[in-house]
Motif scaffolding. Structure first.
Motif, PDB file in Angstrom:
ATOM      1  N   LEU A  56       0.832  -1.209   0.000  1.00  0.00           N
ATOM      2  CA  LEU A  56       0.000   0.000   0.000  1.00  0.00           C
ATOM      3  C   LEU A  56       0.869   1.262   0.000  1.00  0.00           C
ATOM      4  O   LEU A  56       0.552   2.233  -0.699  1.00  0.00           O
ATOM      5  N   GLN A  57       1.942   1.251   0.776  1.00  0.00           N
ATOM      6  CA  GLN A  57       2.825   2.411   0.805  1.00  0.00           C
ATOM      7  C   GLN A  57       3.433   2.662  -0.572  1.00  0.00           C
ATOM      8  O   GLN A  57       3.482   3.822  -1.037  1.00  0.00           O
ATOM      9  N   THR A  58       3.883   1.610  -1.230  1.00  0.00           N
ATOM     10  CA  THR A  58       4.493   1.761  -2.550  1.00  0.00           C
ATOM     11  C   THR A  58       3.505   2.369  -3.532  1.00  0.00           C
ATOM     12  O   THR A  58       3.842   3.285  -4.296  1.00  0.00           O
ATOM     13  N   ILE A  59       2.265   1.884  -3.501  1.00  0.00           N
ATOM     14  CA  ILE A  59       1.237   2.411  -4.411  1.00  0.00           C
ATOM     15  C   ILE A  59       0.915   3.863  -4.078  1.00  0.00           C
ATOM     16  O   ILE A  59       0.839   4.730  -4.972  1.00  0.00           O
ATOM     17  N   TYR A  99       9.692   7.177 -10.488  1.00  0.00           N
ATOM     18  CA  TYR A  99      10.945   6.449 -10.243  1.00  0.00           C
ATOM     19  C   TYR A  99      11.616   6.948  -8.973  1.00  0.00           C
ATOM     20  O   TYR A  99      12.081   6.151  -8.153  1.00  0.00           O
ATOM     21  N   LYS A 100      11.691   8.267  -8.814  1.00  0.00           N
ATOM     22  CA  LYS A 100      12.389   8.840  -7.660  1.00  0.00           C
ATOM     23  C   LYS A 100      11.709   8.444  -6.363  1.00  0.00           C
ATOM     24  O   LYS A 100      12.372   8.198  -5.343  1.00  0.00           O
ATOM     25  N   ALA A 101      10.381   8.360  -6.364  1.00  0.00           N
ATOM     26  CA  ALA A 101       9.648   7.964  -5.169  1.00  0.00           C
ATOM     27  C   ALA A 101       9.984   6.524  -4.786  1.00  0.00           C
ATOM     28  O   ALA A 101      10.235   6.219  -3.612  1.00  0.00           O
ATOM     29  N   VAL A 102      10.000   5.630  -5.766  1.00  0.00           N
ATOM     30  CA  VAL A 102      10.313   4.224  -5.494  1.00  0.00           C
ATOM     31  C   VAL A 102      11.748   4.080  -5.017  1.00  0.00           C
ATOM     32  O   VAL A 102      12.033   3.343  -4.055  1.00  0.00           O
ATOM     33  N   ARG A 107      12.047  -6.222   7.185  1.00  0.00           N
ATOM     34  CA  ARG A 107      12.156  -7.484   6.454  1.00  0.00           C
ATOM     35  C   ARG A 107      10.912  -7.756   5.604  1.00  0.00           C
ATOM     36  O   ARG A 107      11.003  -8.270   4.481  1.00  0.00           O
ATOM     37  N   TYR A 108       9.748  -7.431   6.140  1.00  0.00           N
ATOM     38  CA  TYR A 108       8.497  -7.656   5.408  1.00  0.00           C
ATOM     39  C   TYR A 108       7.914  -6.352   4.863  1.00  0.00           C
ATOM     40  O   TYR A 108       7.442  -6.311   3.731  1.00  0.00           O
ATOM     41  N   PHE A 109       7.968  -5.294   5.657  1.00  0.00           N
ATOM     42  CA  PHE A 109       7.359  -4.028   5.242  1.00  0.00           C
ATOM     43  C   PHE A 109       8.059  -3.447   4.018  1.00  0.00           C
ATOM     44  O   PHE A 109       7.410  -2.837   3.154  1.00  0.00           O
ATOM     45  N   GLY A 110       9.378  -3.607   3.922  1.00  0.00           N
ATOM     46  CA  GLY A 110      10.129  -2.997   2.831  1.00  0.00           C
ATOM     47  C   GLY A 110      10.239  -3.832   1.579  1.00  0.00           C
ATOM     48  O   GLY A 110      10.847  -3.398   0.589  1.00  0.00           O
ATOM     49  N   THR A 111       9.633  -5.017   1.571  1.00  0.00           N
ATOM     50  CA  THR A 111       9.783  -5.920   0.428  1.00  0.00           C
ATOM     51  C   THR A 111       9.239  -5.324  -0.860  1.00  0.00           C
ATOM     52  O   THR A 111       9.889  -5.387  -1.911  1.00  0.00           O
TER      53      THR A 111
END
Length: 330
Positions: free
Chosen positions: A63-66, A181-184, A199-203
């Protein structure tokens, strides 16, 4: 449509030279800092509302990535749409400003040069502090050579992450795609760690960054090899070490430019390093033919500028290739 594409292509060139001229002055508000605040805010919110389980953390990371990538792309797109409706010259100006802020050629050279200056002054504590501003590893116990090596590695890796990759996305989709791109990439640098907290949140952020950088990392390595040949470094050795050591990293992308740089300068990068107080064993990249000193930092920066210049020519050609078919249809 033709005027829009022409403005987008021209803004990439203007943004590149604005970056070389101005760098990243602290007084100028920078969108990446706002993206960083958004990443921190969404992490706190999502951790609070989702269960603290591996599945819950993975969901939060997705969700954070989106949210962060979508907002960064959508907000810049909205601003540019309003500017275009007002006047094409306003669109050109704001798009050029965005391109300038997305690129990081001069700021990378400026920050790495601060490390080199401290090493030249034999100020090891100062050099450790300077390098701590541009690397994610622990720097308190570094030797002079380890400080220099970490700086060269950062220059090499960010030739792709900070210059070639965003430039390629800018050429393909203007500032909105550049900000996506810069956000990711910023999320990966903030939450993409394999430690207990992320370990899981940043995957999701880490995997998305790997996908977006797959082509740019390899392209950047070849541009650095070409730059080494043009600038009088050992381009043939850079190619040989690149082909041999490009996979010597846990990340599928990080070793490519490091291998090209190590080969061009006849030095050895990689190896073990401390992160958050824990020793991480990593393979080496290149051969230790020469010691790594502050002069290697200057040489790496020359390779950086050479690769960035060639990348500008390439990405400008890509933008022109998108525009030319429309011109022939007139």
């Amino acid at each position: 449509m033709i005027v829009l594409l022409l403005c987008s292509a021209l803004s990439l060139v203007l943004g590149f030279f604005l970056d070389l001229w101005l760098g990243d002055p602290q007084w100028l508000p920078h969108p990446v800092r706002w993206i960083g605040c958004l990443i921190s805010g969404t992490e706190k919110l999502l951790r609070r509302i989702l269960p603290d389980t591996p599945a819950g953390q993975r969901t939060g990371g997705i969700l954070q990535t989106i949210l962060v990538a979508g907002s960064s792309c959508g907000i810049s797109l909205g601003i540019l749409w309003v500017c275009w409706k007002i006047h094409p010259l306003l669109f050109l100006g704001i798009q050029s400003l965005f391109c300038y802020q997305i690129l990081a050629t001069k700021s990378l050279k400026t920050e790495s040069t601060k490390v080199a200056v401290k090493l030249q002054q034999q100020d090891l504590p100062g050099a450790r502090y300077a390098v701590s501003r541009i690397v994610g590893r622990d720097t308190q116990r570094m030797t002079e050579e380890e400080v220099a090596k970490a700086t060269v590695e950062t220059i090499a890796e960010n030739t792709s992450d900070g210059i070639v990759a965003p430039m390629l996305f800018l050429a393909l989709g203007g500032a909105p795609l550049g900000f996506l791109y810069k956000a990711v990439n910023t999320m990966d640098s903030m939450v993409g760690y394999r430690n207990d907290r992320y370990r899981y949140f940043g995957t999701a952020a880490a995997k998305t960054d790997d996908v977006l950088n797959w082509i740019p990392a390899r392209l950047s390595a070849w541009l650095m090899i070409l730059a080494a040949q043009v600038l009088g470094y050992d381009g043939k050795h850079a190619k040989r070490i690149y082909l041999r050591d490009r996979r010597n990293h846990a990340s599928p992308n990080s070793a490519h430019t490091e291998a090209a740089c190590a080969g061009a300068l006849h030095i050895q990068l990689g190896g073990d390093a401390y992160y958050f107080g824990k020793l991480h064993q990593k393979p080496t990249i290149g051969d230790a033919e020469h010691p790594i000193t502050c002069t290697c930092i200057s040489a790496a920066n020359r390779l950086l500028y050479g690769a960035a210049t060639i990348a500008l020519l390439l990405c400008s050609s890509i933008a022109a290739a998108i525009l030319l078919p429309l011109l022939f249809c007139l």
